[in-house]
Design a protein around this motif. Structure first.
Motif, PDB file in Angstrom:
ATOM      1  N   GLY A  83      -3.150   5.849  -0.595  1.00 12.91           N
ATOM      2  CA  GLY A  83      -2.782   4.842  -1.722  1.00 12.91           C
ATOM      3  C   GLY A  83      -1.502   4.418  -1.911  1.00 12.91           C
ATOM      4  O   GLY A  83      -0.545   5.410  -1.683  1.00 12.91           O
ATOM      5  N   HIS A  84      -1.170   3.121  -2.210  1.00 11.90           N
ATOM      6  CA  HIS A  84       0.285   2.934  -2.512  1.00 11.90           C
ATOM      7  C   HIS A  84       0.277   1.618  -3.334  1.00 11.90           C
ATOM      8  O   HIS A  84      -0.518   0.793  -3.664  1.00 11.90           O
ATOM      9  N   ALA A  85       1.474   1.538  -4.069  1.00 14.30           N
ATOM     10  CA  ALA A  85       1.655   0.470  -5.047  1.00 14.30           C
ATOM     11  C   ALA A  85       3.079  -0.036  -4.707  1.00 14.30           C
ATOM     12  O   ALA A  85       3.887   0.817  -4.340  1.00 14.30           O
ATOM     13  N   PHE A  86       3.378  -1.423  -5.099  1.00 21.07           N
ATOM     14  CA  PHE A  86       4.701  -2.017  -4.881  1.00 21.07           C
ATOM     15  C   PHE A  86       5.138  -2.964  -5.763  1.00 21.07           C
ATOM     16  O   PHE A  86       4.019  -3.767  -6.256  1.00 21.07           O
ATOM     17  N   MET A  87       6.250  -3.099  -5.740  1.00 21.74           N
ATOM     18  CA  MET A  87       6.861  -4.456  -6.393  1.00 21.74           C
ATOM     19  C   MET A  87       7.873  -5.136  -5.814  1.00 21.74           C
ATOM     20  O   MET A  87       8.354  -4.449  -5.181  1.00 21.74           O
ATOM     21  N   GLN A  88       7.706  -6.472  -5.617  1.00 23.39           N
ATOM     22  CA  GLN A  88       8.681  -7.115  -5.031  1.00 23.39           C
ATOM     23  C   GLN A  88       8.798  -8.807  -5.267  1.00 23.39           C
ATOM     24  O   GLN A  88       7.792  -9.102  -5.847  1.00 23.39           O
ATOM     25  N   VAL A  89       9.822  -9.358  -4.838  1.00 23.84           N
ATOM     26  CA  VAL A  89       9.986 -10.791  -4.918  1.00 23.84           C
ATOM     27  C   VAL A  89       9.263 -11.537  -3.710  1.00 23.84           C
ATOM     28  O   VAL A  89       9.673 -11.074  -2.364  1.00 23.84           O
ATOM     29  N   GLN A  90       8.591 -12.366  -3.865  1.00 24.28           N
ATOM     30  CA  GLN A  90       8.108 -13.381  -2.660  1.00 24.28           C
ATOM     31  C   GLN A  90       8.436 -14.713  -2.876  1.00 24.28           C
ATOM     32  O   GLN A  90       8.528 -15.466  -4.059  1.00 24.28           O
ATOM     33  N   GLU A  91       9.064 -15.251  -1.809  1.00 18.77           N
ATOM     34  CA  GLU A  91       9.562 -16.660  -1.728  1.00 18.77           C
ATOM     35  C   GLU A  91       8.349 -17.610  -1.070  1.00 18.77           C
ATOM     36  O   GLU A  91       8.061 -17.177   0.080  1.00 18.77           O
ATOM     37  N   SER A 143       8.884 -22.216  -4.597  1.00 19.27           N
ATOM     38  CA  SER A 143       9.500 -21.388  -5.765  1.00 19.27           C
ATOM     39  C   SER A 143       9.231 -19.761  -5.423  1.00 19.27           C
ATOM     40  O   SER A 143       8.850 -19.532  -4.278  1.00 19.27           O
ATOM     41  N   PHE A 144       9.815 -19.171  -6.428  1.00 16.51           N
ATOM     42  CA  PHE A 144       9.849 -17.814  -6.238  1.00 16.51           C
ATOM     43  C   PHE A 144       8.858 -17.013  -7.112  1.00 16.51           C
ATOM     44  O   PHE A 144       8.451 -17.707  -8.167  1.00 16.51           O
ATOM     45  N   SER A 145       8.086 -15.751  -6.573  1.00 14.19           N
ATOM     46  CA  SER A 145       7.012 -15.373  -7.497  1.00 14.19           C
ATOM     47  C   SER A 145       7.241 -13.662  -7.498  1.00 14.19           C
ATOM     48  O   SER A 145       8.039 -13.308  -6.657  1.00 14.19           O
ATOM     49  N   PHE A 146       7.088 -13.116  -8.440  1.00 16.78           N
ATOM     50  CA  PHE A 146       7.262 -11.629  -8.639  1.00 16.78           C
ATOM     51  C   PHE A 146       5.606 -10.970  -8.235  1.00 16.78           C
ATOM     52  O   PHE A 146       4.622 -11.550  -8.955  1.00 16.78           O
ATOM     53  N   LEU A 147       5.654 -10.046  -7.491  1.00 15.72           N
ATOM     54  CA  LEU A 147       4.349  -9.562  -6.881  1.00 15.72           C
ATOM     55  C   LEU A 147       4.281  -8.043  -7.495  1.00 15.72           C
ATOM     56  O   LEU A 147       5.271  -7.300  -7.238  1.00 15.72           O
ATOM     57  N   ALA A 148       3.330  -7.415  -7.846  1.00 15.33           N
ATOM     58  CA  ALA A 148       3.004  -6.052  -8.366  1.00 15.33           C
ATOM     59  C   ALA A 148       1.557  -6.050  -7.608  1.00 15.33           C
ATOM     60  O   ALA A 148       0.701  -6.413  -8.123  1.00 15.33           O
ATOM     61  N   ALA A 149       1.568  -5.079  -6.717  1.00 19.15           N
ATOM     62  CA  ALA A 149       0.223  -4.810  -6.141  1.00 19.15           C
ATOM     63  C   ALA A 149      -0.202  -3.294  -6.075  1.00 19.15           C
ATOM     64  O   ALA A 149       0.998  -2.449  -5.921  1.00 19.15           O
ATOM     65  N   VAL A 150      -1.466  -3.123  -5.790  1.00 20.79           N
ATOM     66  CA  VAL A 150      -2.021  -1.767  -5.559  1.00 20.79           C
ATOM     67  C   VAL A 150      -2.936  -1.753  -4.468  1.00 20.79           C
ATOM     68  O   VAL A 150      -3.709  -2.830  -4.480  1.00 20.79           O
ATOM     69  N   ALA A 151      -3.012  -0.896  -3.688  1.00 19.76           N
ATOM     70  CA  ALA A 151      -3.720  -0.898  -2.208  1.00 19.76           C
ATOM     71  C   ALA A 151      -4.273   0.505  -1.994  1.00 19.76           C
ATOM     72  O   ALA A 151      -3.642   1.624  -2.199  1.00 19.76           O
ATOM     73  N   ASN A 152      -5.373   0.526  -1.357  1.00 19.64           N
ATOM     74  CA  ASN A 152      -5.960   2.085  -0.718  1.00 19.64           C
ATOM     75  C   ASN A 152      -6.718   1.478   0.531  1.00 19.64           C
ATOM     76  O   ASN A 152      -7.764   0.830   0.448  1.00 19.64           O
ATOM     77  N   GLY A 153      -6.094   1.574   1.642  1.00 17.32           N
ATOM     78  CA  GLY A 153      -6.862   1.158   2.758  1.00 17.32           C
ATOM     79  C   GLY A 153      -6.701  -0.310   3.159  1.00 17.32           C
ATOM     80  O   GLY A 153      -5.646  -0.905   2.742  1.00 17.32           O
ATOM     81  N   SER A 154      -7.856  -1.009   3.080  1.00 18.36           N
ATOM     82  CA  SER A 154      -8.122  -2.215   3.353  1.00 18.36           C
ATOM     83  C   SER A 154      -8.273  -3.059   1.731  1.00 18.36           C
ATOM     84  O   SER A 154      -8.235  -4.263   1.865  1.00 18.36           O
ATOM     85  N   SER A 155      -8.338  -2.291   0.965  1.00 13.85           N
ATOM     86  CA  SER A 155      -8.831  -2.726  -0.734  1.00 13.85           C
ATOM     87  C   SER A 155      -7.244  -2.894  -1.211  1.00 13.85           C
ATOM     88  O   SER A 155      -6.419  -1.967  -1.090  1.00 13.85           O
ATOM     89  N   SER A 156      -7.326  -4.056  -1.813  1.00 20.03           N
ATOM     90  CA  SER A 156      -5.884  -4.317  -2.568  1.00 20.03           C
ATOM     91  C   SER A 156      -6.281  -5.242  -3.830  1.00 20.03           C
ATOM     92  O   SER A 156      -7.157  -5.839  -3.802  1.00 20.03           O
ATOM     93  N   ARG A 157      -5.366  -5.221  -4.572  1.00 22.88           N
ATOM     94  CA  ARG A 157      -5.379  -5.969  -5.853  1.00 22.88           C
ATOM     95  C   ARG A 157      -4.062  -6.174  -6.150  1.00 22.88           C
ATOM     96  O   ARG A 157      -3.153  -5.500  -6.097  1.00 22.88           O
ATOM     97  N   TYR A 158      -3.526  -7.617  -6.447  1.00 22.21           N
ATOM     98  CA  TYR A 158      -2.146  -7.680  -6.801  1.00 22.21           C
ATOM     99  C   TYR A 158      -2.136  -8.910  -8.102  1.00 22.21           C
ATOM    100  O   TYR A 158      -3.115  -9.547  -8.572  1.00 22.21           O
ATOM    101  N   LEU A 159      -0.983  -8.681  -9.094  1.00 25.02           N
ATOM    102  CA  LEU A 159      -0.660  -9.675  -9.814  1.00 25.02           C
ATOM    103  C   LEU A 159       0.462 -10.605  -9.316  1.00 25.02           C
ATOM    104  O   LEU A 159       1.374 -10.022  -8.899  1.00 25.02           O
ATOM    105  N   ARG A 160       0.556 -11.748  -9.634  1.00 20.14           N
ATOM    106  CA  ARG A 160       1.469 -12.666  -9.114  1.00 20.14           C
ATOM    107  C   ARG A 160       1.885 -13.221 -10.629  1.00 20.14           C
ATOM    108  O   ARG A 160       1.238 -14.135 -11.062  1.00 20.14           O
ATOM    109  N   MET A 161       3.406 -13.443 -10.698  1.00 20.89           N
ATOM    110  CA  MET A 161       4.034 -14.063 -11.808  1.00 20.89           C
ATOM    111  C   MET A 161       4.951 -15.098 -11.383  1.00 20.89           C
ATOM    112  O   MET A 161       5.904 -14.511 -10.678  1.00 20.89           O
TER     113      MET A 161
END
Length: 388
Positions: free
Chosen positions: A238-246, A251-269
């Motif tokens: 398991g891991h989670a991360f926060m980063q800037v995506q261009e 435009s630019f977006s802020f990503l916050a995601a959590v993942a476990n193996g091949s499963s993942s879920r993220y929020l993009r603002m």
């Protein structure tokens, strides 16, 4: 005692004899015994008997004293003066405990300007034999005779700043401690080119921590994920991360995601009017999307099971209490009697004062006869709205 404290002798008063009286033995014997004791105390001129105590000259001279010849003889003034004016030394001369050497130089010394030091007398010391300064180097020296009888010379360093062995040892110990502390500090630092921390990091600054990178050539439409802050469960997937995506060109977006193996879920603002997007449920809704202008008004759906037992009355508590003193709105939206599909018509009960049995925390329902089996329970669905 035959003498008084001033050395004067007086006969005992008992000695006095009177004419015409018989002489008693005490008058005759006692005076002679006292005279005998008195004669035993004086110092005889021929030196027959030694002195038995100190002699107080009372500031008077002892005259016609010959020169002393033995170590225990007295020395007369002439003999002392001659010895001082014509000293003869047969060995080393030591001057103990003299603080003003200029004022207390030995009279008649060969070198009148010389200064003297106390002779070494310790069991582990050699007394100095001679001392001087070497003309060619300016180095002071002194000589001594060692245990084998050989004359040795020892040179001092020229004038200047030098450290003692104790000072050098202290400095070396201090440097070693500083080196150890420095090494500990180095070992506790995180390397800029990548490292692993084994403790928490506290940033006591408003500037925070910045993770940045400069991308290479990018084309419009490309997505660039910049350095992220990552929390990972090492070895568990398991891991989670926060980063800037261009999105290059957009435009630019802020990503916050959590993942476990091949499963993942993220929020993009993103920026502007774009909504926060949930990768699992789509765009998020906001309170401004609700059809009510009053944001303190809330509604929720209540599904209750009402039994015809107990006179058809049943009390129910709301999932959350409304504002104290307020009475929420209750709207029935559906009902079902047991599992047979027949309709029923439970209503809101009234209290003893004829008021609806509704409070900010719950309500009481009353089941009328209706249709169907009167022994079954009914499932009722209500919308309840009010202020929190």
């Amino acid at each position: 005692m035959p003498y008084d404290t001033n050395g004067n002798y007086s006969l005992p008063t008992i000695y006095y004899a009177i004419s015409g009286t018989v002489i008693n033995p005490s008058q005759h014997n006692t005076p002679f015994e006292d005279v005998q004791a008195a004669l035993n105390r004086p110092l005889l001129r021929d030196g027959t008997a030694p002195m038995s105590g100190d002699l107080n000259a009372n500031n008077h001279k002892v005259t016609n004293l010959p020169n002393g010849t033995s170590d225990s003889d007295a020395v007369n003034y002439g003999q002392l003066k001659n010895a001082l004016n014509n000293p003869t030394f047969s060995g080393e001369v030591s001057v103990p405990a003299v603080t003003d050497w200029a004022a207390y130089q030995a009279i008649g010394a060969k070198d009148a300007d010389a200064r003297y030091v106390q002779k070494a007398s310790g069991a582990n010391d050699y007394p100095a034999l001679s001392a001087g300064v070497q003309k060619s180097s300016g180095s002071p020296w002194f000589s001594y005779v060692d245990a084998a009888g050989t004359t040795q010379w020892t040179f001092f360093q020229p004038a200047g700043d030098y450290a003692t062995n104790k000072a050098l040892s202290t400095e070396a110990s201090s440097r070693a401690s500083a080196d150890t502390n420095l090494q500990d500090q180095v070992n506790n630092r995180v390397l800029k080119d990548g490292d692993t921390m084994n403790g928490s990091l506290i940033v006591n600054s408003f500037s925070g921590i910045t993770a940045e990178a400069t991308p290479g050539t990018a084309n419009n439409g490309d997505y660039i994920n910049y350095p992220a802050f990552i929390s990972s469960s090492a070895g568990r997937g398991g891991h989670a991360f926060m980063q800037v995506q261009e999105h290059v060109g957009d435009s630019f977006s802020f990503l916050a995601a959590v993942a476990n193996g091949s499963s993942s879920r993220y929020l993009r603002m993103g920026l502007g009017s774009s909504r926060i997007n949930d990768s699992s449920f789509g765009d998020l809704a906001y309170t401004s999307d609700l059809p009510f202008s009053d944001k303190s008004l809330r509604w929720f759906v209540v599904r209750e099971n009402v039994s015809k037992s107990n006179g058809g009355r049943s009390s129910h508590t709301f999932p959350s209490a409304f504002a104290a003193g307020s009475v929420p709105y209750v709207i029935p939206v559906g009902s079902r009697e047991g599992n047979n599909g027949n309709s029923s018509l439970p209503i809101i009960d009234i209290d003893s004062n004829g008021n609806l049995a509704i409070s900010n925390t719950g309500m009481t329902l009353y089941w009328t006869t209706g249709t169907g089996n009167s022994n079954l329970n009914a499932w009722l669905t209500y919308m309840v709205g009010g202020y929190f």
